[in-house]
Design an enzyme around this catalytic site. Structure first.
Site, short mmCIF file in Angstrom:
data_model
loop_
_atom_site.label_atom_id
_atom_site.label_comp_id
_atom_site.label_asym_id
_atom_site.label_seq_id
_atom_site.Cartn_x
_atom_site.Cartn_y
_atom_site.Cartn_z
N ASP A 84 0.85 -1.18 0.00
CA ASP A 84 0.00 0.00 0.00
C ASP A 84 0.90 1.25 0.00
OD1 ASP A 84 -1.69 2.08 0.55
OD2 ASP A 84 -2.59 1.19 2.34
N GLU A 105 29.91 5.91 6.34
CA GLU A 105 29.84 4.48 6.63
C GLU A 105 29.67 3.72 5.31
OE1 GLU A 105 26.28 2.85 8.50
OE2 GLU A 105 25.53 4.89 8.73
N CYS A 127 25.98 6.26 11.49
CA CYS A 127 25.46 7.58 11.08
C CYS A 127 25.88 8.70 12.02
CB CYS A 127 23.93 7.55 11.03
SG CYS A 127 23.28 6.27 9.98
N THR A 153 13.82 3.19 2.54
CA THR A 153 14.53 4.22 3.33
C THR A 153 15.94 4.49 2.80
OG1 THR A 153 15.58 2.77 4.97
CG2 THR A 153 13.31 3.37 5.38
N SER A 188 16.36 -1.83 15.96
CA SER A 188 17.14 -0.60 15.74
C SER A 188 16.30 0.65 16.05
CB SER A 188 17.70 -0.54 14.31
OG SER A 188 16.69 -0.26 13.36
N HIS A 201 18.74 12.82 13.82
CA HIS A 201 19.15 11.88 12.78
C HIS A 201 17.85 11.30 12.20
CE1 HIS A 201 20.72 8.68 10.51
NE2 HIS A 201 20.26 7.72 11.32
N LYS A 240 8.59 10.30 16.02
CA LYS A 240 8.40 9.61 17.31
C LYS A 240 9.42 10.15 18.33
CE LYS A 240 6.54 5.31 15.49
NZ LYS A 240 6.72 3.86 15.32
N SER A 248 24.14 3.62 14.60
CA SER A 248 23.92 2.26 15.08
C SER A 248 25.20 1.68 15.65
CB SER A 248 23.43 1.38 13.92
OG SER A 248 22.12 1.76 13.60
N1 CAA Z 1 -0.80 2.93 5.76
C1 CAA Z 1 -0.20 3.74 6.68
N2 CAA Z 1 0.78 3.32 7.53
C2 CAA Z 1 1.16 2.04 7.44
C3 CAA Z 1 0.58 1.14 6.52
C4 CAA Z 1 -0.45 1.64 5.66
N3 CAA Z 1 -1.04 0.86 4.75
N4 CAA Z 1 1.17 -0.06 6.67
C5 CAA Z 1 2.09 0.08 7.66
N5 CAA Z 1 2.09 1.34 8.11
C6 CAA Z 1 2.96 1.95 9.16
C7 CAA Z 1 3.13 1.06 10.37
O1 CAA Z 1 2.04 1.16 11.26
C8 CAA Z 1 4.42 1.63 10.93
O2 CAA Z 1 4.17 2.85 11.58
P1 CAA Z 1 4.25 2.91 13.19
O3 CAA Z 1 5.63 2.51 13.55
O4 CAA Z 1 3.96 4.34 13.51
O5 CAA Z 1 3.22 1.95 13.70
C9 CAA Z 1 5.23 2.00 9.70
O6 CAA Z 1 4.27 2.05 8.61
C10 CAA Z 1 6.30 1.00 9.34
O7 CAA Z 1 5.71 -0.25 9.13
P2 CAA Z 1 6.25 -1.58 9.86
O8 CAA Z 1 6.31 -1.37 11.34
O9 CAA Z 1 5.46 -2.71 9.32
O10 CAA Z 1 7.77 -1.74 9.45
P3 CAA Z 1 8.46 -1.90 8.04
O11 CAA Z 1 8.30 -3.23 7.47
O12 CAA Z 1 8.14 -0.75 7.13
O13 CAA Z 1 9.97 -1.72 8.45
C11 CAA Z 1 11.88 -0.75 9.44
C12 CAA Z 1 10.38 -0.59 9.21
C13 CAA Z 1 12.14 -2.08 10.13
C14 CAA Z 1 12.36 0.37 10.32
C15 CAA Z 1 12.58 -0.75 8.07
O14 CAA Z 1 12.31 0.44 7.37
C16 CAA Z 1 14.08 -0.89 8.19
O15 CAA Z 1 14.61 -1.99 8.39
N6 CAA Z 1 14.82 0.24 8.05
C17 CAA Z 1 16.25 0.26 8.13
C18 CAA Z 1 16.74 0.37 9.56
C19 CAA Z 1 16.45 1.72 10.16
O16 CAA Z 1 16.23 2.70 9.47
N7 CAA Z 1 16.49 1.79 11.49
C20 CAA Z 1 16.30 3.04 12.18
C21 CAA Z 1 17.07 3.08 13.48
S1 CAA Z 1 18.78 2.72 13.16
C22 CAA Z 1 19.43 4.19 12.63
O17 CAA Z 1 18.88 5.21 12.87
C23 CAA Z 1 20.70 4.19 11.84
C24 CAA Z 1 20.36 4.28 10.39
O18 CAA Z 1 20.25 5.36 9.84
C25 CAA Z 1 20.16 3.03 9.67
#
Ligand code: CAA
Length: 390
Positions: A29, A79, A111, A152, A201, A233, A242, A309
């Site tokens: 979606d 990185e 980062c 991302t 993470s 960040h 958040k 991280s």
């Molecule tokens: N409509 C609206 N929102 C929706 C939706 C829809 N149809 N379907 C899902 N969502 C929302 C979810 O509710 C969620 O929001 P909330 O957290 O507010 O509830 C959001 O979309 C994300 O969905 P999921 O929780 O299902 O997660 P995902 O499968 O998209 O994965 C993630 C999220 C694990 C963070 C992934 O993006 C990822 O692995 N990212 C890389 C790691 C990362 O960025 N980590 C951040 C911290 S580490 C760091 O900061 C260092 C760095 O830069 C990497």
């Protein structure tokens, strides 16, 4: 002595992938990306663009001849390094024609490291008041096709000129850092993409923010109302959103919450359109805030939350100086809009093109869009860069 940010330059990939297109291709979606992660577009770089070309392009937009004569240190935070030995800043120093009697190094902690680089720059200038230090955060974030982190991804560079009596902001002496040994995101030498415990993470990011902020508050006797804005960040804007809400408590006046929330929207304007640029992401957020928030005034204090991280986090503040607006771009959006939109198929082949180095260590690359500098070839395992006039 007042030391801080005198100029900020920015560069990102010249191709762009629309999140709606990616969502359709991944049978997701589109709201999940645009509302769930708060991302609209991400920048894509071809094989001819790397952390050196992005860094040199970002810095070239801000440096004048006097800067190039006075810079005596170039620190490149990354990185997504291209070499285990030679620092990317050595190439950048050469491409920018900075005077030779300078120190050039590369620095790493996911980062976070650009924040450490700024602190080092500040310490160096406090001992050498006429010096100017070029700090560049440069990264290409690649998680892999169909991975959870795919939407991302991003690429970009933020170049910051640090000096005494800066024209944009003073960096205050109030840093509070935290280190915790966690496996939330890491990339072993043998892997071109990171290993990620995604949800873990995000928890580490938010808990690091909460606990570092508590320590910062206690050491600095600080309140959220002391700040006109916060920059975070931004791995993806929803996580930073958040984070902002973690700073509020029942004592926070509604009016101040409103002000910080409005500043936050300004701070994610570029991130929504570029994606994660790892080390540069906090500083792209600052640039976005300064160029898009009309409510800011000189003297305002801005809180900075850095996270890498592994994990290292840090909170510190900066103070805007009189006339800071004159150092900013009036229309950065035009630069972002000039990127060429590509299909999901093209993104997959451009972003993940293999490095075709032959047995003698030679490779030539196709003609792709890049910034001011491009990786032209690899000859006997040596990277050859050129300035282009496109
Ligand atoms: N409509 C609206 N929102 C929706 C939706 C829809 N149809 N379907 C899902 N969502 C929302 C979810 O509710 C969620 O929001 P909330 O957290 O507010 O509830 C959001 O979309 C994300 O969905 P999921 O929780 O299902 O997660 P995902 O499968 O998209 O994965 C993630 C999220 C694990 C963070 C992934 O993006 C990822 O692995 N990212 C890389 C790691 C990362 O960025 N980590 C951040 C911290 S580490 C760091 O900061 C260092 C760095 O830069 C990497």
């Amino acid at each position: 002595m007042k030391i801080g940010i005198d100029k900020i330059g920015f560069a990102t990939g010249r191709y762009v992938l629309n999140m709606d297109q990616l969502a359709i291709a991944r049978q997701t979606d589109p709201d999940k990306f645009t509302k769930g992660l708060m991302l609209d577009r991400i920048s894509i770089t071809p094989i001819t663009e790397d952390i050196v070309t992005l860094a040199a392009t970002a810095a070239e937009t801000i440096l004048d001849q006097e800067d190039k004569e006075k810079i005596d240190m170039v620190i490149l935070a990354t990185e997504s390094s291209i070499d285990q030995s030679k620092a990317a800043s050595v190439y950048v120093h050469h491409l920018l024609k900075i005077q030779p009697f300078a120190r050039s190094i590369e620095i790493k902690e996911a980062c976070y490291s650009a924040t450490a680089a700024l602190d080092y720059a500040k310490a160096h200038i406090s001992l050498n008041p006429d010096s100017r230090v070029l700090v560049i955060a440069s990264d290409i974030a690649k998680y892999g096709i169909k991975s959870a982190g795919e939407p991302t991804q991003g690429s970009g560079s933020v170049a910051i000129l640090v000096k005494a009596d800066p024209a944009i902001a003073i960096i205050n002496n109030d840093n509070v850092a935290q280190t915790r040994d966690v496996m939330d995101f890491w990339r072993p030498n043998y892997s071109s993409t990171p290993y990620v415990n995604g949800i873990f993470s995000t928890k580490q990011y938010l808990d690091s923010l909460k606990t570092t902020w508590k320590e910062y508050q206690s050491r600095q006797k600080a309140q959220v109302t002391d700040f006109a804005a916060f920059c975070f960040h931004i791995p993806f804007p929803k996580l930073a959103f958040k984070g902002l809400n973690k700073l509020f408590d029942k004592e926070t006046p509604a009016e101040h919450k409103k002000q910080l929330s409005s500043a936050f929207e300004a701070s994610i304007t570029y991130s929504r359109q570029v994606g994660n640029i790892y080390t540069g992401s906090l500083y792209m957020s600052l640039l976005s805030l300064l160029e898009n928030c009309q409510a800011l005034q000189s003297g305002d204090k801005i809180g900075m939350f850095s996270y890498g991280s592994g994990a290292v986090s840090e909170i510190y503040s900066i103070q805007l100086v009189d006339g800071y607006q004159s150092r900013l771009e009036a229309n950065r959006q035009a630069y972002l809009d000039q990127r060429q939109e590509i299909s999901v198929n093209d993104y997959e082949s451009i972003f993940y093109a293999d490095n075709p180095v032959d047995q003698e260590g030679n490779a030539r690359f196709g003609d792709y869009l890049t910034g001011t500098f491009a990786l032209k070839a690899i000859q006997e395992h040596q990277r050859i860069y050129e300035k282009n006039d496109k």
